[in-house]
Structure formats: C-alpha cells, structure tokens
Design an enzyme around this catalytic site. Sequence first.
Site, PDB file in Angstrom:
ATOM      1  N   GLU A  60       1.009  -1.337  -0.041  1.00  0.00           N
ATOM      2  CA  GLU A  60      -0.128   0.089   0.279  1.00  0.00           C
ATOM      3  C   GLU A  60       0.368   0.995   0.442  1.00  0.00           C
ATOM      4  O   GLU A  60       0.749   2.362  -0.922  1.00  0.00           O
ATOM      5  CB  GLU A  60      -1.035  -0.033   1.313  1.00  0.00           C
ATOM      6  CG  GLU A  60      -2.255  -1.303   1.295  1.00  0.00           C
ATOM      7  CD  GLU A  60      -1.293  -2.542   1.183  1.00  0.00           C
ATOM      8  OE1 GLU A  60      -2.640  -4.191   1.066  1.00  0.00           O
ATOM      9  OE2 GLU A  60      -0.557  -2.459   2.282  1.00  0.00           O
ATOM     10  N   ARG A 268       7.218 -11.546   0.833  1.00  0.00           N
ATOM     11  CA  ARG A 268       6.485  -9.991   0.853  1.00  0.00           C
ATOM     12  C   ARG A 268       6.898  -9.249   1.993  1.00  0.00           C
ATOM     13  O   ARG A 268       6.922  -8.567   2.522  1.00  0.00           O
ATOM     14  CB  ARG A 268       4.539 -10.395   1.329  1.00  0.00           C
ATOM     15  CG  ARG A 268       4.144  -9.127   1.148  1.00  0.00           C
ATOM     16  CD  ARG A 268       4.389  -8.557   0.371  1.00  0.00           C
ATOM     17  NE  ARG A 268       3.244  -7.210  -0.142  1.00  0.00           N
ATOM     18  CZ  ARG A 268       2.433  -6.732  -0.357  1.00  0.00           C
ATOM     19  NH1 ARG A 268       3.746  -6.609  -1.288  1.00  0.00           N
ATOM     20  NH2 ARG A 268       1.773  -5.059  -0.663  1.00  0.00           N
ATOM     21  N   GLY A 309      12.697  -2.129  -1.087  1.00  0.00           N
ATOM     22  CA  GLY A 309      13.383  -1.780  -1.861  1.00  0.00           C
ATOM     23  C   GLY A 309      13.815  -1.751  -3.052  1.00  0.00           C
ATOM     24  O   GLY A 309      14.136  -0.960  -3.894  1.00  0.00           O
ATOM     25  N   GLU A 310      13.830  -3.394  -3.141  1.00  0.00           N
ATOM     26  CA  GLU A 310      14.827  -3.151  -4.961  1.00  0.00           C
ATOM     27  C   GLU A 310      14.035  -3.989  -5.977  1.00  0.00           C
ATOM     28  O   GLU A 310      15.135  -4.724  -6.401  1.00  0.00           O
ATOM     29  CB  GLU A 310      15.918  -4.141  -3.991  1.00  0.00           C
ATOM     30  CG  GLU A 310      16.877  -3.729  -3.429  1.00  0.00           C
ATOM     31  CD  GLU A 310      17.974  -4.415  -2.806  1.00  0.00           C
ATOM     32  OE1 GLU A 310      19.128  -3.501  -3.503  1.00  0.00           O
ATOM     33  OE2 GLU A 310      17.792  -5.520  -2.081  1.00  0.00           O
ATOM     34  N   PRO A 335       0.266  -7.023 -11.424  1.00  0.00           N
ATOM     35  CA  PRO A 335       0.918  -7.311 -12.164  1.00  0.00           C
ATOM     36  C   PRO A 335       1.868  -5.966 -13.090  1.00  0.00           C
ATOM     37  O   PRO A 335       2.463  -6.440 -14.009  1.00  0.00           O
ATOM     38  CB  PRO A 335      -0.631  -7.708 -13.381  1.00  0.00           C
ATOM     39  CG  PRO A 335      -1.097  -6.961 -13.162  1.00  0.00           C
ATOM     40  CD  PRO A 335      -0.945  -6.726 -11.033  1.00  0.00           C
ATOM     41  N   GLU A 337       3.839  -4.232 -12.335  1.00  0.00           N
ATOM     42  CA  GLU A 337       5.127  -3.619 -11.737  1.00  0.00           C
ATOM     43  C   GLU A 337       5.997  -5.023 -13.267  1.00  0.00           C
ATOM     44  O   GLU A 337       6.653  -4.333 -13.749  1.00  0.00           O
ATOM     45  CB  GLU A 337       5.986  -3.611 -10.781  1.00  0.00           C
ATOM     46  CG  GLU A 337       5.443  -2.743 -10.116  1.00  0.00           C
ATOM     47  CD  GLU A 337       5.632  -2.587  -8.371  1.00  0.00           C
ATOM     48  OE1 GLU A 337       6.648  -2.858  -7.826  1.00  0.00           O
ATOM     49  OE2 GLU A 337       4.770  -1.812  -6.993  1.00  0.00           O
TER      50      GLU A 337
END
Length: 433
Positions: A60, A268, A309-310, A335, A337
């Site tokens: 989010e 996740r 963040g990668e 989906p 990204e």
Amino acid sequence: MALYRYFLLSLWIIVLAPRLVWRRITGRETAADLAERLGRGPRSVARGPVVWLHGASVGELVAARGIAKELLRRDPRLRLVVTANTATGREQAQGWGEARVDARLAPIDTRWALARFLAGWQPVALVTIENEIWPNRMAMAKARRVPVLVAGARMSARSARLWGRFPGIARQILGLIDFIAPQDDETAERLRRLGLPPRRIGARLNLKAAVQVAGPDPAEIAAFARALPRDDTILAASTHPGEEEILLTAFRKAREFRPELKLILAPRHPERGEQLALLASSAGQPVARRSRGDRPGPKTSVYLADTLGEMGLWYRLAAVTFVGGSLVPKGGHTPFEPAACGSAIIHGPHVANNAEAYRALAAARASAEVSDAGTLTAEMLRLLGNPEGRTNMVRRAQKALAGTGTGPEAVADFVARIGAMTGNRALETPARR
C-alpha cells in the site's frame, strides 16, 4: 459506533494488549515501537500543515508514493506523517528519503491512543489507502473537522456481501468518509449500493497502475546478470507462507530439465528470510542472501532477496515473474510492475485484489495461470524455452494493462481534492516540475 468501541475494548483487554506485551518481551518490537502504537513517540517540531497518510503495509505504501510526492511537490510547507500497521511498511516510508516525511507505526484504533496521536500531529487531512477502514480513527478525525479521504478504494464482492448484512452499520461507517477515489468501477457501484452518496465518489484511481518502478544502477544489473542470466532466471515476487514450498518444488522439478535455471525469491515480508533460507536449503538448493550482502555465485540456485526497496532490480533480472499472494488466498499482488519491467507473468487463481487487471491479462492471453507445482513447472519451462513467445506475451500484457490503469493525472486530481477540502490552494494548483 458504541458497539464497535465495546467490542474493541474487549479485544484490547483479551487479545491486543497481551500480544503487544509479548512482542515487546520477545524482542520483536522495541519500546519505541510500542509507544508509537499507543499514540506516543517523537514528533516533528517543524511548522506547516500536516497530512496523515496511512497504508496497511509495504504494498500500500509503495502505491501511495505517488500521492506523497505530489503533495510535497505542490506545497513546500507541507509535511506528511505516514503510518503503517507493520514495521516493514514503516521502513518502506522511511526509505523514501524525504525530509518532510515522518514514518510511524499506526496508533491502535482506540480513542485514547488516537487522541494522543491527533493532538500531537494535528493533521489537516486523513488519507487512507485502499481498504483500511478504521471507524474510531475516522470518527475522531471528523469530530476535529479533519476531512477523511480514501485513495484507490477496493471492495470485493465478498466484502460487499458482508457489509450488506449490516446496512445500518455500513451507512454509519461510510458516512464518516468525505471522499473516495475507487480502484475500479465495481468498487464504486458496491459503495453506492451500500449507501455512500454518489457525490462523495470520485473518478477511478488505481495507485498500483500508476507506480513507476525505480530503475536500478545499470552496473548493479550487469554485476548480478553474470550469475543470474535473464533468460535462465525466474523471480518469485511478494510470496507468502504456503507458496514458497510449492515454488521450490516446481523449481526443483524444472531444474531436472534445465539445470542452469536460477530462482530469485523475494518474500512479501523480508523478516522471514531466515526461515526461507532454511526451507530452500532443506530442499537441496544452494542459497545466497541479499540481506547478508551475499552475491550469487556459479553454484547458487536460489537467491533470497530478503530486503526492501529493490524490486525494480529483481524484475529486470528475471525473464519470468511469478506474482505472489495468488497460490494462497491473499488476493494476488500487482501485475503492473513486472509487466512494466518486461518480465512475463505467472500467477495463481487468487487474484481478487487486482481482478480487473488479471481479467484483462487473461483476455489478451498475456499471463499464465497455474494451480499447483506441476502446472507451475510446466509454465516455467514453456516460457523460458520460448524467448520470442515470451516477448510477445509481455507486449500484450503491457497493452492490456494500459487499458485498466489510471495515469499521473488521476493522482493529481486526487491531490487537488485534498487541497479543496482543506482550503490549501497550493495543493489545488499543480506545481511546476
């Protein structure tokens, strides 16, 4: 609301308070974390209006980044207090590197914790992402004449049926919301049927469609590509418990036919890294871990991407991406990204959180749905073994998803709405980029 408060007080006494104390005793959270959940904690001394932006967790807040950037760009006086229900969500907001953003764990939805938080930060607006509906939070904001807005609201058919069993409560809670930008037309219709006035429902806003995946350093891609050749690499993105076992089984079977295959496993919740390293090792797969600074070597078959963040790097290294949260009933992650980064999409049957996008992919034959380790193995091998077909599939996916998303103009319109509701003319007018 009185019934909700009684229920929450009982839940606090019986479940929440002991759970927080246990997390503190076992070291899973610090004293500072507990203080934040109770509405305490350090506050910024900088002056200027504050917008409270809340998202449940990592996904989010990744989606909310566009709203945050637009708010800060339009008004140089503005500050954001960004809250999340999880420590990893808070870390996601901290990783934005914005001087005018303060990231916190969200206060629990009790009046006394919220009173401390609201008195300390004095926000001019509360913006919540997707389906984070907390009645006390919204009611106390409304009592202070703080407008409540929901960006990218999402309501499944199942949730709508549940809300529909309690129409009085549904109308009461929805009455606390001043403005909603729904993720899709189905959500807008469900909210109308539950009693939300149409004037409070805005244009569609799919925040995940508007996410721009950060481009990693080309040198970093080149360094990893030596050990993780794109045509031989599969990414398992945003996986959940119950999926990794299936993925590792399918990957092991696929390697019987193509021993050179590599798997990037990006859970996740990165804090599960140790558990997943043991799981992969016990399945006979040599593992290297990003969180420890490991680089994949010639013998590495599973690279555990247990950091935040990668994702932009991992999507660009993998020719094929399995989208997590879809083999277990978590609703399926975005989906958009992987498609934007040119990675072919595999997913399971549980995709309700992005139903419109996955319907478009299915109609365009632009993704592959699997149900178990056997079908997953077959799709891994099929896609990796057909570069031309995979490229065409990615192009179809990009075209199909472009028709379901909303662009930067929808985010700009939502920010302008915040400006109109707070009397902030700087937010109503786009700043020069």
